[in-house]
Structure formats: C-alpha cells, structure tokens
Design an enzyme around this catalytic site. Sequence first.
Site, mmCIF file in Angstrom:
data_model
loop_
_atom_site.group_PDB
_atom_site.id
_atom_site.type_symbol
_atom_site.label_atom_id
_atom_site.label_comp_id
_atom_site.label_asym_id
_atom_site.label_seq_id
_atom_site.Cartn_x
_atom_site.Cartn_y
_atom_site.Cartn_z
ATOM 1 N N ASP A 120 6.972 -5.043 9.772
ATOM 2 C CA ASP A 120 8.155 -4.185 9.729
ATOM 3 C C ASP A 120 8.225 -3.405 11.027
ATOM 4 O O ASP A 120 7.225 -3.230 11.707
ATOM 5 C CB ASP A 120 8.219 -3.281 8.483
ATOM 6 N N GLU B 154 -8.452 -3.785 5.704
ATOM 7 C CA GLU B 154 -8.634 -2.468 6.347
ATOM 8 C C GLU B 154 -10.069 -1.955 6.267
ATOM 9 O O GLU B 154 -10.306 -0.782 5.956
ATOM 10 C CB GLU B 154 -7.658 -1.451 5.743
ATOM 11 N N TRP C 52 7.299 -7.072 5.317
ATOM 12 C CA TRP C 52 6.778 -6.233 4.227
ATOM 13 C C TRP C 52 7.922 -5.555 3.483
ATOM 14 O O TRP C 52 8.088 -4.338 3.527
ATOM 15 C CB TRP C 52 5.758 -5.228 4.762
ATOM 16 N N ASN D 143 2.561 -4.829 -4.606
ATOM 17 C CA ASN D 143 1.583 -3.957 -5.266
ATOM 18 C C ASN D 143 0.827 -4.603 -6.433
ATOM 19 O O ASN D 143 -0.339 -4.302 -6.641
ATOM 20 C CB ASN D 143 2.272 -2.681 -5.783
ATOM 21 N N ASN E 53 -7.692 -8.893 6.708
ATOM 22 C CA ASN E 53 -6.375 -8.331 7.031
ATOM 23 C C ASN E 53 -6.512 -6.876 7.473
ATOM 24 O O ASN E 53 -7.269 -6.110 6.868
ATOM 25 C CB ASN E 53 -5.510 -8.395 5.756
ATOM 26 N N HIS F 256 2.624 -3.446 11.288
ATOM 27 C CA HIS F 256 3.545 -2.335 11.034
ATOM 28 C C HIS F 256 3.740 -1.641 12.381
ATOM 29 O O HIS F 256 2.874 -0.884 12.828
ATOM 30 C CB HIS F 256 2.958 -1.363 10.015
ATOM 31 N N GLU G 221 2.412 -8.392 7.358
ATOM 32 C CA GLU G 221 3.174 -7.274 6.764
ATOM 33 C C GLU G 221 4.163 -6.697 7.782
ATOM 34 O O GLU G 221 4.254 -5.486 7.967
ATOM 35 C CB GLU G 221 2.211 -6.163 6.302
#
Length: 386
Positions: free
Chosen positions: A294, A177, A345, A88, A225, A263, A292
Amino acid sequence: MKLRIPIIAALIVVLLTACGGSGGGGGGLAAPEPPPPVADVPNLYALAPGNMPVGVAVPAGGASNSVLTSMPRQTIVDDHFSQITAENIMKPSFLHPGANSYFFDDADALIDYAVSQGKTVHGHVLIWHQQLPAWMQNFSGNATEWTNMMENHVDTIVRHFAVRNPGVVVSWDVVNEAFTDSDANMDGMTELRDTIWLQGIGPDYIADAFRTAKAADFDADLYYNDYNLAGIPEKLAAVLDMVDQFANDPNPVPIDGIGFQMHVSLDWPPIGDIASALAAAAATGLKVRISELDVTVNTDSAGNPGPLTQLTAAVAAQQQQRYHDIVSAYLDAVPAAQRGGIAVWGIADVDSWRRNNNPDEWPLLFDDQFQPKPALQGFADGLTGN
Ligand code: G3I
C-alpha cells in the site's frame, strides 16, 4: 509499526496539491481537483507475466466489511486478483482462541469462496507477536513446553488447510516481523525482536516453525515476512543472514521465500532502494513476494496526518507513478521462476488499516465507492511494461 517518511514529503505534498489542484485558477483557494475517472483497466492478474499471482488482502469472518457479504468487493476481487490473503481471520487469535480449541469456520468459509472463484490463498500468519490469543501470551512453561506448544499450533493449522483443501493455501507467512528496526549492537544487522517466542524458545524458534510447517504441508511455499526490508538496510541484512544460516545448517531449514510487506509512502523508501533490496533478496535464490503493498499519500514520518482532506488529481497521479514503479522494479529485480507475486493490503481505501491512524488516507487501488483509482492504472502499466 513506525514508518520513516521524511518530513519533506509532507511539504512536497502541500506544494503539489496547491499547484496541481487549483485548476490553474491562481489564488490557491479553489477546491482541488479530484482524480479523473479511470478508463477500463484489464484484469490485473491476466496482465501478470507467467501467471504470477496478483493478490489482495480481504476482510472476512465477522467484519462488517467482509468480502463474503459485499458484492462490490467481490466484484473487484473476482475481476482483478488471482490470490487472496485473509487480512485478519487466519491469525493466531482467530484460529487458535483456546489452548485446546481451534476455530476454522470463518477461514473455511473464506477458502470455499476462494475455491468457488478459482483463486489460491496465501496463508497469513502462523507465528507473529501481534494478534495472539490471551492464553498464548500468558503461556508459561520451560523451553520444551513452549516448543511443543508452538509446534502444535503450526502443525494443526497448516495441516487443517492442506487436508481440507489440498493445493489451495499455496503459501504461508510462517514467521512475521521477527526483527527489530534498529541495529542496537551496531553489527550491521538489526536484532531479533523480543517476543514471547524468543523468550520462550530462543532464537531457534524461527527454524523450528519452518520445519514444522514443511512437515505439515510439503507443497506449500514457506515465507519469512517483514516490513521496511527495503527501507532499513540493516533489517534486510539480518534477514539475508538468517537465510544464509538456514541454507548452511547441516540440516537445512526449509524456507522457500522472503516477503516484503511494502507498506510505503510516495517517496520512502526511494525506488532505487526498493529495486536493490528486491534484487538482493532474489540473489539468495529464494522466491520473493511483495506481500502487503500500500502507498500512503498523506501521513508524515511520525505517522501524523498530512494536510490533505481529499485525494487530489495531482497526488493520485503521483501514487499512480509509485505503484507503476514498484511493480516494474519487482519484475526487473526478481527472475520469473522466483516470483511469488504481488499482493495489495486491502480492496478499497475505505478498508485500509492506514485509516485507523489517519482517516484522510487513500493508499489502495480502489476508492471508497469501489471505483478504480489512477493507482490501478499504474499497477497495470507496471505489469505490462508500459
Ligand atoms: O476483532 C476486533 C473486534 O472484535 C472489535 O470489535 C474491533 C473494534 O475495533 O476490533 C477488532 O480487532 C481489530 C482487528 O484488526 C480485526 O479487525 C483490531 O482493533 C485492529 O487493530 C486490527 O488491525 C489489523 C492489524 O494487522 C493488527 O495489527 C489490521 O486490520 C490488519 O490490516 C493489520 O495487518 C498487518 C499484517 O497482519 C502484518 N503486517 C502489517 C499489517 C498492517 O499492520
């Protein structure tokens, strides 16, 4: 963000849990078996072919789980990862809290930690529509004023790290994004997301951000990304079209790579779709990162919690296989010279952003007690081709 996971996945999880977790005792009421302890797994980054970065997102700054104040987290990071990303604290709301004020203390402390451990840093993120400071969200001005504001933001941040610690922040997510998930105008590509940047500057904001970042640090690799690039073909098509336009611009736009957030769930997107999406991105000649990673095991397509209240041996084994398959697909699809690496991530399940939505989720490589999960073995086996 909305992740598409077929409802059927939840049913499969229920069935597998019942079958694999009952210890063979029948009746289905016995407590499911937890995952077995994982034998020693060698340092992930040492297993990675050709010094490919193996990264991890870390909490820092004032977060109660900051890696800087947590020995168990530091042990994992030091042992297994060659690169870190701030989860973050290098986002606009943290680094650029006032129109004329920047705050680098927390990020610098994280960079110092990375340097002390011999890690590189992937910078995340310069231009996004989330985690913006209020002044930026409320900025008003004409297109020139918006452009100046954005360029100053990108230039000041990239230059700060390049000057203070040359060669440590080796790459940046310059724009994150920028595309939607749905192809509203049915042209085979999803549309540009309606953000403050699109509204204030117009579609050229993306190219301008890349040009500004390159001018501030010529050596850093610059990434676009996004999420769901492997699951929504129209979204990948939009990104590839943008990359094509960048290359064919009379003054080519300096983009170095494409980041797949990844993700994912146990079964969405299918591994074949992940492999072909990575290959299509690699065919551009750009670098490709999994940025990222997961893997959720207990969340349905609408984002609702599934039936599990603990991770079972059977589901952990599925997750191990999934990590293996994704890492393996990446190495197969992306030539060595184009590998920007793979980053997970989060350090341990207890840190995962997926828990914000579902406390009964276990998406990462280490459990709540910072012990390795079968997923770690899966990642390692994917790296070594086992
Ligand atoms: O900073 C405040 C703190 O002051 C407050 O006390 C606390 C109370 O909840 O909230 C803190 O803010 C949180 C912030 O993380 C920093 O910890 C937000 O509530 C929380 O929503 C935010 O979540 C982050 C999320 O991005 C924001 O969209 C996640 O930790 C982070 O993992 C996630 O990361 C994103 C990537 O940047 C981009 N790709 C998707 C990925 C997952 O959403």
